[in-house]
Design a protein around this motif. Sequence first.
Motif, short mmCIF file in Angstrom:
data_model
loop_
_atom_site.label_atom_id
_atom_site.label_comp_id
_atom_site.label_asym_id
_atom_site.label_seq_id
_atom_site.Cartn_x
_atom_site.Cartn_y
_atom_site.Cartn_z
N ARG A 155 1.36 -8.08 0.82
CA ARG A 155 1.59 -6.65 1.03
C ARG A 155 2.97 -6.24 0.56
O ARG A 155 3.17 -5.16 0.01
CB ARG A 155 1.41 -6.31 2.51
CG ARG A 155 1.61 -4.86 2.80
CD ARG A 155 1.35 -4.55 4.27
NE ARG A 155 1.88 -3.25 4.60
CZ ARG A 155 3.09 -3.06 5.12
NH1 ARG A 155 3.86 -4.06 5.39
NH2 ARG A 155 3.50 -1.85 5.39
N ASP A 156 3.92 -7.10 0.73
CA ASP A 156 5.29 -6.80 0.33
C ASP A 156 5.51 -6.91 -1.18
O ASP A 156 6.47 -6.35 -1.69
CB ASP A 156 6.26 -7.76 1.01
CG ASP A 156 6.34 -7.55 2.51
OD1 ASP A 156 6.00 -6.45 2.97
OD2 ASP A 156 6.73 -8.50 3.20
N THR B 200 4.07 -5.62 -3.93
CA THR B 200 4.16 -4.39 -4.70
C THR B 200 5.38 -3.56 -4.29
O THR B 200 6.01 -2.93 -5.14
CB THR B 200 2.88 -3.55 -4.58
OG1 THR B 200 2.57 -3.33 -3.21
CG2 THR B 200 1.72 -4.23 -5.28
N GLU B 201 5.73 -3.60 -3.01
CA GLU B 201 6.93 -2.88 -2.56
C GLU B 201 8.19 -3.48 -3.19
O GLU B 201 9.10 -2.76 -3.61
CB GLU B 201 7.04 -2.93 -1.04
CG GLU B 201 5.91 -2.18 -0.34
CD GLU B 201 5.87 -2.43 1.16
OE1 GLU B 201 6.87 -2.93 1.72
OE2 GLU B 201 4.84 -2.11 1.78
N VAL C 29 8.27 -2.44 -6.84
CA VAL C 29 8.69 -1.04 -6.96
C VAL C 29 10.22 -0.93 -6.87
O VAL C 29 10.85 -0.27 -7.69
CB VAL C 29 8.00 -0.16 -5.89
CG1 VAL C 29 8.70 1.19 -5.74
CG2 VAL C 29 6.52 0.03 -6.22
N LEU D 194 -5.05 -4.45 -8.62
CA LEU D 194 -4.08 -3.45 -8.18
C LEU D 194 -4.82 -2.21 -7.67
O LEU D 194 -5.77 -1.74 -8.30
CB LEU D 194 -3.19 -3.09 -9.38
CG LEU D 194 -1.94 -2.27 -9.13
CD1 LEU D 194 -0.97 -3.05 -8.26
CD2 LEU D 194 -1.29 -1.95 -10.46
N ARG D 195 -4.39 -1.70 -6.54
CA ARG D 195 -4.97 -0.47 -5.99
C ARG D 195 -4.40 0.74 -6.73
O ARG D 195 -3.27 0.69 -7.23
CB ARG D 195 -4.67 -0.35 -4.50
CG ARG D 195 -5.33 -1.40 -3.63
CD ARG D 195 -5.17 -1.10 -2.14
NE ARG D 195 -3.90 -0.51 -1.79
CZ ARG D 195 -2.88 -1.17 -1.21
NH1 ARG D 195 -2.99 -2.44 -0.91
NH2 ARG D 195 -1.76 -0.55 -0.91
N ASP E 178 -3.12 3.55 -5.63
CA ASP E 178 -1.87 4.03 -5.07
C ASP E 178 -0.70 3.12 -5.45
O ASP E 178 0.41 3.59 -5.71
CB ASP E 178 -1.95 4.19 -3.55
CG ASP E 178 -2.22 2.88 -2.82
OD1 ASP E 178 -3.11 2.11 -3.26
OD2 ASP E 178 -1.53 2.60 -1.82
N GLU E 179 -0.96 1.81 -5.54
CA GLU E 179 0.09 0.87 -5.96
C GLU E 179 0.43 1.09 -7.43
O GLU E 179 1.61 1.06 -7.81
CB GLU E 179 -0.37 -0.57 -5.76
CG GLU E 179 -0.53 -0.97 -4.31
CD GLU E 179 -1.18 -2.33 -4.15
OE1 GLU E 179 -0.75 -3.05 -3.23
OE2 GLU E 179 -2.10 -2.67 -4.93
N ARG E 180 -0.60 1.32 -8.24
CA ARG E 180 -0.36 1.57 -9.67
C ARG E 180 0.51 2.81 -9.86
O ARG E 180 1.44 2.81 -10.66
CB ARG E 180 -1.69 1.72 -10.41
CG ARG E 180 -1.51 1.81 -11.92
CD ARG E 180 -2.84 1.97 -12.63
NE ARG E 180 -2.90 1.39 -13.93
CZ ARG E 180 -2.16 1.72 -14.96
NH1 ARG E 180 -1.23 2.62 -14.84
NH2 ARG E 180 -2.30 1.14 -16.14
N SER F 39 2.67 4.12 -7.73
CA SER F 39 4.04 3.81 -7.29
C SER F 39 4.79 3.00 -8.34
O SER F 39 5.96 3.24 -8.62
CB SER F 39 4.02 3.05 -5.97
OG SER F 39 3.49 3.83 -4.95
N LEU F 40 4.11 2.02 -8.94
CA LEU F 40 4.73 1.19 -9.97
C LEU F 40 5.05 2.01 -11.22
O LEU F 40 6.10 1.83 -11.83
CB LEU F 40 3.83 0.01 -10.32
CG LEU F 40 3.69 -1.06 -9.23
CD1 LEU F 40 2.56 -2.03 -9.57
CD2 LEU F 40 5.00 -1.81 -9.01
#
Length: 139
Positions: free
Chosen positions: A86-87, A89-90, A93, A112-113, A115-117, A119-120
């Motif tokens: 979980r961490d 992708t954070e 970013v 990759l979800r 929302d993660e895409r 943010s990236l």
Amino acid sequence: MTCIEQLPLHYASESAVAAGQITEITMHSESHLSRPLLAAMLVQLSANSDQRWLCWVADRPLKPLLSASSHQHDQKILQVVSNTERDLTEIAVRALERGKSHTVAILLDRPLRPDERQSLEVAALAGAAECLVISMQTD
């Protein structure tokens, strides 16, 4: 291996790098070609002429993967290893936003979800960096 973007990162135009770019690839963890292919790709990226470094974000260190490579003397790689996915992708970013790396490579055991895409993508644009998302899937 399934490549979603057509051009490898090291062929990206300067305008694409300045704007930030996300490249996603899917590799099968059971394939005998996955490790050497990934190692070769990361060695090539680490030898980038950009003065910034390649950043590796994963749940495992990169060194065992690169030990098969004979080009270790030119590598400029910063490794960030975290035990919780979980961490990851954070962390990626934050690394992208800071702009200290020309490329941030993140290794995930899942796709990759959306929302993660998003943010990236925003972070890559902010840091004028590229992001390589590697999804390792088991068959």
